[in-house]
Design an enzyme around this catalytic site. Structure first.
Site, PDB file in Angstrom:
ATOM      1  N   ALA A  17       0.862  -1.172   0.000  1.00 19.39           N
ATOM      2  CA  ALA A  17       0.000   0.000   0.000  1.00 19.39           C
ATOM      3  C   ALA A  17       0.903   1.229   0.000  1.00 19.39           C
ATOM      4  CB  ALA A  17      -0.875  -0.008   1.240  1.00 19.39           C
TER       5      ALA A  17
ATOM      6  N   GLY B 292       0.685  -5.061   0.884  1.00 20.10           N
ATOM      7  CA  GLY B 292      -0.488  -5.140   0.009  1.00 20.10           C
ATOM      8  C   GLY B 292      -0.180  -5.751  -1.353  1.00 20.10           C
TER       9      GLY B 292
ATOM     10  N   GLU C 117      -0.340  -9.360  -0.760  1.00 20.38           N
ATOM     11  CA  GLU C 117      -1.762  -9.648  -0.525  1.00 20.38           C
ATOM     12  C   GLU C 117      -2.529  -9.696  -1.847  1.00 20.38           C
ATOM     13  OE1 GLU C 117      -1.970  -6.481   2.542  1.00 20.38           O
ATOM     14  OE2 GLU C 117      -2.930  -8.019   3.773  1.00 20.38           O
TER      15      GLU C 117
ATOM     16  N   GLU D 142       4.561  -5.249   7.261  1.00 13.32           N
ATOM     17  CA  GLU D 142       3.759  -4.217   7.931  1.00 13.32           C
ATOM     18  C   GLU D 142       4.205  -3.942   9.359  1.00 13.32           C
ATOM     19  OE1 GLU D 142       2.524  -6.436   5.823  1.00 13.32           O
ATOM     20  OE2 GLU D 142       0.901  -5.565   4.649  1.00 13.32           O
TER      21      GLU D 142
HETATM   22  C1  HXC Z   1       5.009   4.418  -1.109  1.00 17.99           C
HETATM   23  C2  HXC Z   1       6.952   3.511  -1.899  1.00 17.99           C
HETATM   24  C3  HXC Z   1       6.606   2.245  -1.364  1.00 17.99           C
HETATM   25  C4  HXC Z   1       5.358   2.135  -0.678  1.00 17.99           C
HETATM   26  C5  HXC Z   1       8.539   2.073  -2.313  1.00 17.99           C
HETATM   27  N1  HXC Z   1       8.145   3.351  -2.478  1.00 17.99           N
HETATM   28  N2  HXC Z   1       7.616   1.379  -1.626  1.00 17.99           N
HETATM   29  N3  HXC Z   1       6.154   4.582  -1.780  1.00 17.99           N
HETATM   30  N4  HXC Z   1       4.610   3.253  -0.579  1.00 17.99           N
HETATM   31  N5  HXC Z   1       4.916   0.988  -0.163  1.00 17.99           N
HETATM   32  C6  HXC Z   1       8.872   4.413  -3.172  1.00 17.99           C
HETATM   33  C7  HXC Z   1      10.023   4.943  -2.333  1.00 17.99           C
HETATM   34  O1  HXC Z   1       9.560   5.898  -1.399  1.00 17.99           O
HETATM   35  C8  HXC Z   1      10.902   5.571  -3.398  1.00 17.99           C
HETATM   36  O2  HXC Z   1      10.343   6.799  -3.801  1.00 17.99           O
HETATM   37  C9  HXC Z   1      10.728   4.615  -4.584  1.00 17.99           C
HETATM   38  O3  HXC Z   1       9.500   3.912  -4.349  1.00 17.99           O
HETATM   39  C10 HXC Z   1      11.847   3.590  -4.694  1.00 17.99           C
HETATM   40  O4  HXC Z   1      11.958   2.916  -3.460  1.00 17.99           O
HETATM   41  P1  HXC Z   1      13.346   2.797  -2.649  1.00 17.99           P
HETATM   42  O5  HXC Z   1      12.996   2.516  -1.236  1.00 17.99           O
HETATM   43  O6  HXC Z   1      14.224   3.955  -2.927  1.00 17.99           O
HETATM   44  O7  HXC Z   1      13.976   1.497  -3.335  1.00 17.99           O
HETATM   45  P2  HXC Z   1      14.946   0.435  -2.680  1.00 17.99           P
HETATM   46  O8  HXC Z   1      15.963   1.094  -1.820  1.00 17.99           O
HETATM   47  O9  HXC Z   1      15.422  -0.435  -3.785  1.00 17.99           O
HETATM   48  O10 HXC Z   1      14.009  -0.437  -1.702  1.00 17.99           O
HETATM   49  C11 HXC Z   1      12.975  -1.186  -2.244  1.00 17.99           C
HETATM   50  C12 HXC Z   1      11.999  -1.643  -1.075  1.00 17.99           C
HETATM   51  C13 HXC Z   1      11.592  -0.420  -0.258  1.00 17.99           C
HETATM   52  C14 HXC Z   1      12.737  -2.659  -0.194  1.00 17.99           C
HETATM   53  C15 HXC Z   1      10.818  -2.339  -1.742  1.00 17.99           C
HETATM   54  O11 HXC Z   1      11.091   0.580  -1.157  1.00 17.99           O
HETATM   55  C16 HXC Z   1      10.538  -0.695   0.774  1.00 17.99           C
HETATM   56  O12 HXC Z   1      10.815  -1.250   1.833  1.00 17.99           O
HETATM   57  N6  HXC Z   1       9.293  -0.274   0.500  1.00 17.99           N
HETATM   58  C17 HXC Z   1       8.222  -0.364   1.457  1.00 17.99           C
HETATM   59  C18 HXC Z   1       7.704  -1.778   1.548  1.00 17.99           C
HETATM   60  C19 HXC Z   1       6.592  -1.913   2.573  1.00 17.99           C
HETATM   61  O13 HXC Z   1       6.812  -1.627   3.780  1.00 17.99           O
HETATM   62  N7  HXC Z   1       5.394  -2.332   2.155  1.00 17.99           N
HETATM   63  C20 HXC Z   1       4.259  -2.497   3.032  1.00 17.99           C
HETATM   64  C21 HXC Z   1       3.439  -1.241   3.056  1.00 17.99           C
HETATM   65  S1  HXC Z   1       2.099  -1.343   4.199  1.00 17.99           S
HETATM   66  P3  HXC Z   1      11.214   8.179  -3.765  1.00 17.99           P
HETATM   67  O14 HXC Z   1      10.215   9.219  -4.140  1.00 17.99           O
HETATM   68  O15 HXC Z   1      11.752   8.275  -2.389  1.00 17.99           O
HETATM   69  O16 HXC Z   1      12.265   7.918  -4.799  1.00 17.99           O
HETATM   70  C22 HXC Z   1       0.922  -2.254   3.407  1.00 17.99           C
HETATM   71  C23 HXC Z   1      -0.350  -2.432   4.144  1.00 17.99           C
HETATM   72  C24 HXC Z   1      -1.406  -3.102   3.334  1.00 17.99           C
HETATM   73  O17 HXC Z   1       1.100  -2.701   2.324  1.00 17.99           O
HETATM   74  C25 HXC Z   1      -2.739  -3.154   4.065  1.00 17.99           C
HETATM   75  C26 HXC Z   1      -3.554  -1.916   3.939  1.00 17.99           C
HETATM   76  C27 HXC Z   1      -4.945  -2.053   4.438  1.00 17.99           C
END
Ligand code: HXC
Length: 259
Positions: free
Chosen positions: A66, A112, A115, A135
């Site tokens: 998400a 997500g 998911e 998460e």
């Molecule tokens: C918003 C995101 C994002 C996310 C990545 N980006 N994941 N933006 N939401 N979930 C964006 C980063 O901010 C960045 O933008 C660009 O994508 C590239 O990501 P980087 O982090 O620079 O890349 P990298 O270093 O290669 O790392 C990749 C990664 C990391 C390991 C996938 O991005 C990461 O950990 N992302 C978050 C993963 C996560 O926690 N997902 C769960 C979310 S909660 P900028 O603008 O900075 O360049 C969820 C809840 C669902 O999903 C349920 C809801 C009801």
């Protein structure tokens, strides 16, 4: 159909959906979720569509979760509403669809994103894919059905480990524990999904839908056996059943019309 955050293309009875926010690793913001809800409903009601492939734009991510940037000022009530509407309109809608959905997991499938892949009926991962539910690193838990579907797919022990450690696993590990059906080279990913859907396209569409419904009933209904009995009975009322049996007797290939 023209969307801002998705590419949707219908070819040879397969609907290809690409989540297209490559710069944000295809994270699911509200607009993307609304578009996904729309395209999933479209797939369900469009007779011509015999199967759906969902993938992410680029070579790095399927969906990295998400959109975390939208979460910052959420209240508990808003969080609950996000999870409920997402589950109803996208994730459960995919799982309950009459059409088979295949997730072509081309890179990170996190939160997500995993998911979404788990809501699909079949998952194929490319060798570079990394899968996880991180998460708890944000002080959250999965909200789009992840605690339920991961448990169904891999069992309670592995599911709890993955969710509370937040560790990502490789595509090969995911295949070993039953989280994905196949691991292939990234260049072969869509081809493998097409190969599976092309086989399904030869089968009777109403029987395919009845089979999906019955399998999902094993999880979501109190008496899946009863669903199977009813769906089995309904198949006898279809012209495709008559065609299937006649073709067998006449030693020819059946031509199914989905009726
Ligand atoms: C918003 C995101 C994002 C996310 C990545 N980006 N994941 N933006 N939401 N979930 C964006 C980063 O901010 C960045 O933008 C660009 O994508 C590239 O990501 P980087 O982090 O620079 O890349 P990298 O270093 O290669 O790392 C990749 C990664 C990391 C390991 C996938 O991005 C990461 O950990 N992302 C978050 C993963 C996560 O926690 N997902 C769960 C979310 S909660 P900028 O603008 O900075 O360049 C969820 C809840 C669902 O999903 C349920 C809801 C009801």
């Amino acid at each position: 159909m023209a969307y801002q955050n998705l590419i949707s293309e219908l070819k040879d009875n397969i609907l290809y959906i690409t989540i297209n926010r490559e710069k944000a690793l295809n994270a699911l913001n509200k607009d993307t979720l609304a578009e996904l809800a729309d395209v999933v409903a479209f797939a369900g009601k469009t007779e011509e569509i015999r199967g759906v492939i969902i993938t992410g734009a680029g070579e790095k991510a399927f969906v990295a979760g998400a959109d975390i940037k939208e979460f910052s000022d959420y209240t508990g009530k808003q969080g609950e509403e996000l999870a409920r509407s997402g589950q109803d309109l996208v994730f459960n809608a995919i799982e309950n669809s009459k059409k088979p959905f295949i997730a072509a997991v081309n890179g990170f499938a996190l939160g997500g994103g995993l998911e979404l892949a788990m809501a699909c009926h079949i998952r194929i991962a490319s060798e570079n894919a990394k899968l996880g539910l991180p998460e708890v690193t944000l002080g959250l838990i999965p909200g789009y059905g992840g605690t339920q579907r991961l448990t169904q797919l891999v069992g309670k022990g592995k599911a709890i480990e993955m969710i509370i450690t937040a560790n990502m696993i490789t595509a090969v590990e995911a295949e070993k524990i039953g989280l994905v059906n196949y691991v292939v080279l990234q260049t072969d990913l869509i081809g493998k999904a097409e190969e599976i859907l092309n086989a399904i396209k030869q089968r009777a569409p109403l029987a395919v839908a009845a089979a999906i419904k019955s399998v999902i009933a094993s999880i979501n209904e109190t008496d899946g056996y009863d669903t199977e009995i009813k769906e089995f009975g309904k198949c006898f009322e279809t012209s495709d059943f008559k065609e299937g049996v006649t073709a067998f007797v006449e030693k020819r290939k059946a031509v199914f019309l989905g009726k």
